[in-house]
Design a protein around this motif. Sequence first.
Motif, PDB file in Angstrom:
ATOM      1  N   ILE A   1      49.349  47.043   9.640  1.00 59.61           N
ATOM      2  CA  ILE A   1      49.174  45.975   9.081  1.00 59.61           C
ATOM      3  C   ILE A   1      49.662  46.059   7.529  1.00 59.61           C
ATOM      4  O   ILE A   1      48.990  46.627   7.069  1.00 59.61           O
ATOM      5  CB  ILE A   1      47.773  45.323   9.256  1.00 59.61           C
ATOM      6  CG1 ILE A   1      47.654  45.060  10.699  1.00 59.61           C
ATOM      7  CG2 ILE A   1      47.804  44.030   8.562  1.00 59.61           C
ATOM      8  CD1 ILE A   1      46.274  44.593  11.133  1.00 59.61           C
ATOM      9  N   CYS A   2      50.456  45.070   7.152  1.00 57.54           N
ATOM     10  CA  CYS A   2      51.044  45.074   5.746  1.00 57.54           C
ATOM     11  C   CYS A   2      50.135  44.208   5.109  1.00 57.54           C
ATOM     12  O   CYS A   2      50.257  43.055   5.157  1.00 57.54           O
ATOM     13  CB  CYS A   2      52.451  44.544   5.710  1.00 57.54           C
ATOM     14  SG  CYS A   2      53.033  44.421   4.051  1.00 57.54           S
ATOM     15  N   LEU A   3      49.143  44.935   4.109  1.00 52.53           N
ATOM     16  CA  LEU A   3      48.103  43.719   3.471  1.00 52.53           C
ATOM     17  C   LEU A   3      48.668  42.886   2.585  1.00 52.53           C
ATOM     18  O   LEU A   3      48.386  41.911   2.210  1.00 52.53           O
ATOM     19  CB  LEU A   3      47.323  44.868   2.880  1.00 52.53           C
ATOM     20  CG  LEU A   3      46.084  45.650   3.855  1.00 52.53           C
ATOM     21  CD1 LEU A   3      45.195  46.519   3.318  1.00 52.53           C
ATOM     22  CD2 LEU A   3      45.402  45.044   5.070  1.00 52.53           C
ATOM     23  N   GLU A   4      49.733  43.323   1.933  1.00 51.07           N
ATOM     24  CA  GLU A   4      50.580  42.619   0.794  1.00 51.07           C
ATOM     25  C   GLU A   4      50.854  41.310   1.652  1.00 51.07           C
ATOM     26  O   GLU A   4      50.999  40.240   1.142  1.00 51.07           O
ATOM     27  CB  GLU A   4      51.712  43.378   0.126  1.00 51.07           C
ATOM     28  CG  GLU A   4      51.289  44.217  -0.892  1.00 51.07           C
ATOM     29  CD  GLU A   4      51.225  45.810  -0.035  1.00 51.07           C
ATOM     30  OE1 GLU A   4      51.371  45.682   1.254  1.00 51.07           O
ATOM     31  OE2 GLU A   4      51.132  46.767  -0.672  1.00 51.07           O
TER      32      GLU A   4
ATOM     33  N   CYS B   1      65.027  46.475  12.914  1.00 50.06           N
ATOM     34  CA  CYS B   1      64.785  45.249  11.997  1.00 50.06           C
ATOM     35  C   CYS B   1      65.220  43.916  13.009  1.00 50.06           C
ATOM     36  O   CYS B   1      66.329  44.450  13.486  1.00 50.06           O
ATOM     37  CB  CYS B   1      65.334  45.172  11.027  1.00 50.06           C
ATOM     38  SG  CYS B   1      65.018  46.366   9.589  1.00 50.06           S
ATOM     39  N   VAL B   2      64.471  42.940  12.974  1.00 51.12           N
ATOM     40  CA  VAL B   2      65.111  41.940  13.755  1.00 51.12           C
ATOM     41  C   VAL B   2      66.171  40.967  12.568  1.00 51.12           C
ATOM     42  O   VAL B   2      65.986  41.359  11.551  1.00 51.12           O
ATOM     43  CB  VAL B   2      64.025  40.949  14.236  1.00 51.12           C
ATOM     44  CG1 VAL B   2      62.925  41.582  15.361  1.00 51.12           C
ATOM     45  CG2 VAL B   2      63.077  40.620  13.000  1.00 51.12           C
ATOM     46  N   PRO B   3      66.716  40.125  13.317  1.00 48.35           N
ATOM     47  CA  PRO B   3      67.888  39.608  12.286  1.00 48.35           C
ATOM     48  C   PRO B   3      67.181  38.536  11.502  1.00 48.35           C
ATOM     49  O   PRO B   3      67.637  38.358  10.365  1.00 48.35           O
ATOM     50  CB  PRO B   3      68.928  38.883  13.189  1.00 48.35           C
ATOM     51  CG  PRO B   3      68.158  38.924  14.643  1.00 48.35           C
ATOM     52  CD  PRO B   3      67.255  39.896  14.629  1.00 48.35           C
ATOM     53  N   GLY B   4      66.078  37.929  11.909  1.00 48.85           N
ATOM     54  CA  GLY B   4      65.484  36.760  11.199  1.00 48.85           C
ATOM     55  C   GLY B   4      64.316  36.957  10.359  1.00 48.85           C
ATOM     56  O   GLY B   4      64.082  38.414  10.408  1.00 48.85           O
ATOM     57  N   LEU B   5      63.810  36.197   9.680  1.00 50.79           N
ATOM     58  CA  LEU B   5      62.697  36.317   8.909  1.00 50.79           C
ATOM     59  C   LEU B   5      61.213  36.263   9.982  1.00 50.79           C
ATOM     60  O   LEU B   5      60.985  35.203  10.419  1.00 50.79           O
ATOM     61  CB  LEU B   5      62.462  35.178   7.870  1.00 50.79           C
ATOM     62  CG  LEU B   5      61.349  35.481   6.979  1.00 50.79           C
ATOM     63  CD1 LEU B   5      61.688  36.687   6.031  1.00 50.79           C
ATOM     64  CD2 LEU B   5      60.993  34.359   6.032  1.00 50.79           C
ATOM     65  N   ASN B   6      60.902  37.416  10.200  1.00 47.53           N
ATOM     66  CA  ASN B   6      59.605  37.592  11.255  1.00 47.53           C
ATOM     67  C   ASN B   6      58.944  38.608  10.680  1.00 47.53           C
ATOM     68  O   ASN B   6      59.237  39.888  10.837  1.00 47.53           O
ATOM     69  CB  ASN B   6      60.196  37.825  12.735  1.00 47.53           C
ATOM     70  CG  ASN B   6      59.259  37.444  13.802  1.00 47.53           C
ATOM     71  OD1 ASN B   6      59.237  36.817  14.519  1.00 47.53           O
ATOM     72  ND2 ASN B   6      58.071  38.276  13.632  1.00 47.53           N
ATOM     73  N   CYS B   7      57.752  38.240   9.948  1.00 45.24           N
ATOM     74  CA  CYS B   7      56.867  39.474   9.621  1.00 45.24           C
ATOM     75  C   CYS B   7      56.345  40.397  10.512  1.00 45.24           C
ATOM     76  O   CYS B   7      56.178  40.034  11.691  1.00 45.24           O
ATOM     77  CB  CYS B   7      55.404  38.572   9.040  1.00 45.24           C
ATOM     78  SG  CYS B   7      54.552  39.833   8.185  1.00 45.24           S
ATOM     79  N   TYR B   8      56.452  41.814  10.086  1.00 46.38           N
ATOM     80  CA  TYR B   8      56.011  42.803  11.076  1.00 46.38           C
ATOM     81  C   TYR B   8      54.524  42.788  11.245  1.00 46.38           C
ATOM     82  O   TYR B   8      54.069  43.678  12.209  1.00 46.38           O
ATOM     83  CB  TYR B   8      56.802  44.181  10.672  1.00 46.38           C
ATOM     84  CG  TYR B   8      56.971  44.706   9.249  1.00 46.38           C
ATOM     85  CD1 TYR B   8      55.802  44.354   8.347  1.00 46.38           C
ATOM     86  CD2 TYR B   8      57.975  45.398   8.789  1.00 46.38           C
ATOM     87  CE1 TYR B   8      55.960  44.688   7.052  1.00 46.38           C
ATOM     88  CE2 TYR B   8      58.155  45.678   7.679  1.00 46.38           C
ATOM     89  CZ  TYR B   8      57.113  45.615   6.524  1.00 46.38           C
ATOM     90  OH  TYR B   8      57.112  45.972   5.411  1.00 46.38           O
ATOM     91  N   SER B   9      53.934  42.311  10.448  1.00 47.08           N
ATOM     92  CA  SER B   9      52.385  42.281  10.691  1.00 47.08           C
ATOM     93  C   SER B   9      52.012  40.969  11.244  1.00 47.08           C
ATOM     94  O   SER B   9      50.815  40.799  11.679  1.00 47.08           O
ATOM     95  CB  SER B   9      51.663  42.055   9.277  1.00 47.08           C
ATOM     96  OG  SER B   9      51.767  43.187   8.693  1.00 47.08           O
ATOM     97  N   CYS B  10      52.975  40.383  11.932  1.00 40.73           N
ATOM     98  CA  CYS B  10      52.629  39.030  13.027  1.00 40.73           C
ATOM     99  C   CYS B  10      52.075  39.849  14.193  1.00 40.73           C
ATOM    100  O   CYS B  10      52.697  40.787  14.734  1.00 40.73           O
ATOM    101  CB  CYS B  10      53.832  38.396  13.351  1.00 40.73           C
ATOM    102  SG  CYS B  10      53.516  36.933  14.779  1.00 40.73           S
TER     103      CYS B  10
END
Lengths: 49, 286
Positions: free
Chosen positions: A41-44, B38-47
């Motif tokens: 989990i990226c805390l930033e 990496c996915v192409p769009g803006l999608n946080c990996y902490s989702c």
Amino acid sequence: MSWLKNENLLTAGLLLTAVILIAAGVAMKQNHQVLAKAVRICLECIGIG
Amino acid sequence: MDNKKRTFIQAAAAALQNANVKGFFTGQIYTGAGKNVCVPGLNCYSCPGALGACPLGSLQNAVSAWKFRFPYYVLGLMMFFGAAFGRLICGFLCPFGFLQDLLFRVPSPKKLRTFRGDRQLRYIKYAMLLIMVLILPFTYKFTPFFCKYVCPSGTLSGIMLSAADSRLRSLLGGIFTWKATVLMAVVFTSIVIARPFCKYICPLGAFYALFNKVSAVRLHVDGNKCVNCGACAKVCDMAVNPVAAPNHPECIRCGKCVSGCPHGAICFTCLTVRNHAGTIDSKHKA
């Protein structure tokens, strides 16, 4: 016509360069660096800092 | 391109990139091999639902590493997406773009297409790419500045994760308050202005915009069919005139101009080959 051909050549060149960069990155195991960051989990990112 | 069809593709792309449904309930993120890519769009990996890595987060992580090595892999992937599709990714594959499109459908007394200073504000996203994604993370190690102080996609992930995890909830503080404010600003602005985040802030959109003119997938205006009626420019949410510049850096290739043209003069093409009359060989039509 010639500029369009050049444009397509440029696109093909960029795609080829991208593939070479990806291959170089995989050879240097940079994908592992991506994985290592992405599986924690990226805390930033989530606003904890 | 039919708008319903595009909405379906956007929903499918967002669902596919966030298919770890279990994570939304447990507050645990996916840790499988999919996050090598990496996915192409803006999608946080902490989702909690994310199956892939965020390109911007990965780029900042690589740039801000203590021992700097040129990020061949992440830049290669981003370049590949850009050279293949350009900002078509923004129009069809980006989950955050999809969210803004949905918000723009919320009824409001006034919808702003453009305003004074609109053009100038659009340069902010290039500054974001250069300063927040590249220069600052490189200078001050271990800090992904864009993710930490701006990215509203990450804030959404934080909200979802902390909703399922009380320990994370207890850690939320000042930075989260700031990021939540940014998110709220984007949400409310999206109701009035189409895709404000894509237009003014998104560094990923700025990166793909650099490839819009040379990407494999492009828009083409057939000079023989176009009567310069201006219908395409009127329907464009990004305030682009497709006749003047069919592959303008601001064009997200949503296809509204394609369906909005009464003469069928605009189409998507893939590695266009034109004959001397300025029309496209049918076999090359996408």
